[in-house]
Design a protein around this motif. Structure first.
Motif: not given
Length: 487
Positions: A344-346, A361-369, A388-400
């Protein structure tokens, strides 16, 4: 003042002698023990004086011979009077967070004591009389000044819990092999340079803390603790873990963080009951394939190492929930990572990832990446399956937590990929570290404006179309217009 009577809750109407067995004066700003306590010396069983400013205990208090629990933590006591020997029925004593420097020798007279909480006192040694408290089952002496324990400490054979964290201990007395009922031992934040030999004889030990010491080796003798469930040896100087750690067949939590490990033994794969493994902040360059044998593993943290790859056997970790591989040198992930379907968190922050496998794409329980601070040019189209993905961080200082993505054709393979203005990623520059909300290439943005105003995540599921001829199922995951022009 707050007075609680177990049998008589209020003392407003005084007639016959009241039977009050519990008094609670906690947090009353008291500077001395209230005299009215002594009115109940025949019946009082529990007295709570927590968090006051009491500097000494009066002799009259020790006439309360029915007292079974005395709780006076967080006061200003500088000593424990010898009169305490009168409390022959005392079972629980809490004197933590005071200024007590030693125990009187005649504490040995309190033979019924089962629990002593004396943490956060400047106690430098225990008197020999202390070892005559033969009914003691729990002893808490954390954050004191102990440099050694009495030689005959092993007389306390009923001890189940012994906490001695944050002292100055370097050794343990050999007599401790007699502590056959001991289940929890906390020796964290002391001055041990090696694992005390006597530990291997405490066969029923279930929890052992040896973190924040100066251990250089985790010896094979640890494998003799067959009942051990929890082992924390983080924040030491451990360079090697002996093969015989596999003897800890009941181990569920193994914490090896912040050491100097360059490799893990293959035998770690024999710890079949392991659910938590933390090896972060070491010098690991490779993980053994045997990691894949830890079929019950739920949390795995190998961040802050020197890993250039993950073993393909990681795909066998079907119970894994949390995976952290931050701050390594991974250029790619094994395709088998897709088999970790319960994650769920990676977190893969600060690696050298240039692409991700479609199997993610098979890791369908991922919520935070977390993918920030890598070298990704885009994301595989299979990301659209991560519902289920609720947070996808692409930058250390991402606003959303989630930045909208859109479909593009890969310039070389022509396959569909996902991207946005944060791609391609650039290695983070500490000198130029800005938020995505106000930092992007305006020229590039203008060039791509038209295509970015198209619908995001709109695609046909070809498999569905094949299975249902004549019926096209459009999966519209999100309709987002990324740019509105306001002048």
């Amino acid at each position: 003042m707050k007075i609680i009577g177990r049998l008589v809750p209020c003392r407003c109407f005084r007639g016959e002698e009241e039977i009050v067995s519990v008094l609670d004066y906690s947090h009353c700003g008291l500077q001395q023990v209230p005299k009215e306590v002594f009115s109940f010396e025949r019946t009082l069983e529990e007295l709570y004086l927590d968090a006051n400013q009491i500097e000494e205990l009066p002799k009259q208090l020790f006439n309360c011979q029915a007292l079974r629990k005395l709780s006076i933590p967080d006061n200003d006591l500088s000593s424990l009077p010898t009169s305490i020997a009168s409390l022959v029925n005392l079972r629980e004593l809490d004197i933590s967070k005071n200024g007590i420097q030693d125990f009187p020798e005649n504490i040995k007279c309190c033979k019924c004591l089962t629990i002593i909480e004396a943490s956060v006192n400047p106690v430098s040694k225990l008197p020999d009389g202390f070892t005559q408290l033969l009914n003691l089952t729990q002893l808490y002496l954390n954050d004191a000044f102990l440099e050694f324990l009495p030689a005959n400490f092993g007389r306390l054979v009923k001890l189940r819990i012994l906490e001695l964290r944050e002292n100055h201990l370097k050794t343990l007395p050999k007599s401790m092999h007699k502590l056959t009922q001991l289940e929890r031992l906390d020796l964290g934040n002391n001055e041990f340079s090696e694992l005390p030999e006597v530990l291997e004889q405490i066969q029923n030990l279930k929890e052992l803390w040896m973190d924040n010491n100066s251990l250089q080796v985790l010896p094979g003798s640890i494998g003799k603790l067959k009942q051990l469930v929890y082992l924390d040896v983080s924040k030491n100087r451990i360079e090697t873990v002996d093969l015989d750690i596999s003897g800890c067949e009941g181990l569920e939590d193994l914490l090896l963080s912040s050491n100097m490990l360059q490799q893990l033994p293959d035998s770690i794969g024999l710890l079949k009951r392991l659910t938590t493994l933390k090896v972060d902040d070491n010098q690991l360059t490779i993980l053994p394939n045997a990691i894949g044998n830890l079929s019950l593993l739920e949390e795995f943290d190998c961040s802050c190492n020197e890993l250039e790859s993950l073993p393909s056997t990681i795909g066998y970790l079907h119970n894994l929930r949390t995976l952290a591989v931050d701050e390594n040198f991974l250029p790619e992930l094994p395709r088998e990572i897709g088999s970790c379907k319960n994650v769920t968190v990676m977190s893969l922050r600060s690696n050298k990832l240039e692409f991700l496998p479609d199997e993610i794409g098979q890791m369908q329980k991922l919520r935070v990446l977390n993918l920030s601070d890598n070298r990704l040019k885009n994301l595989p189209f299979t990301f659209t399956k991560l519902k289920e993905l609720a947070a996808l961080w692409l930058s250390d200082n991402q606003s959303k937590a989630l930045i909208p993505l859109q479909t593009e054709a890969h310039p070389e393979t022509k396959q569909r990929v996902l991207t946005n203005y944060m791609f391609p990623q650039q290695p983070r520059s500490d000198e130029d570290f800005q938020s995505d909300s106000d930092s992007f290439n305006p020229t590039l943005w203008e060039e791509q404006r038209q295509q970015r105003m198209t619908v995001a995540f709109e695609f046909e599921d070809k498999k569905e179309e094949e299975e249902n001829p004549g019926k096209v199922k459009i999966l519209l995951l999100k309709l987002t217009v990324l740019l509105s022009i306001a002048i």
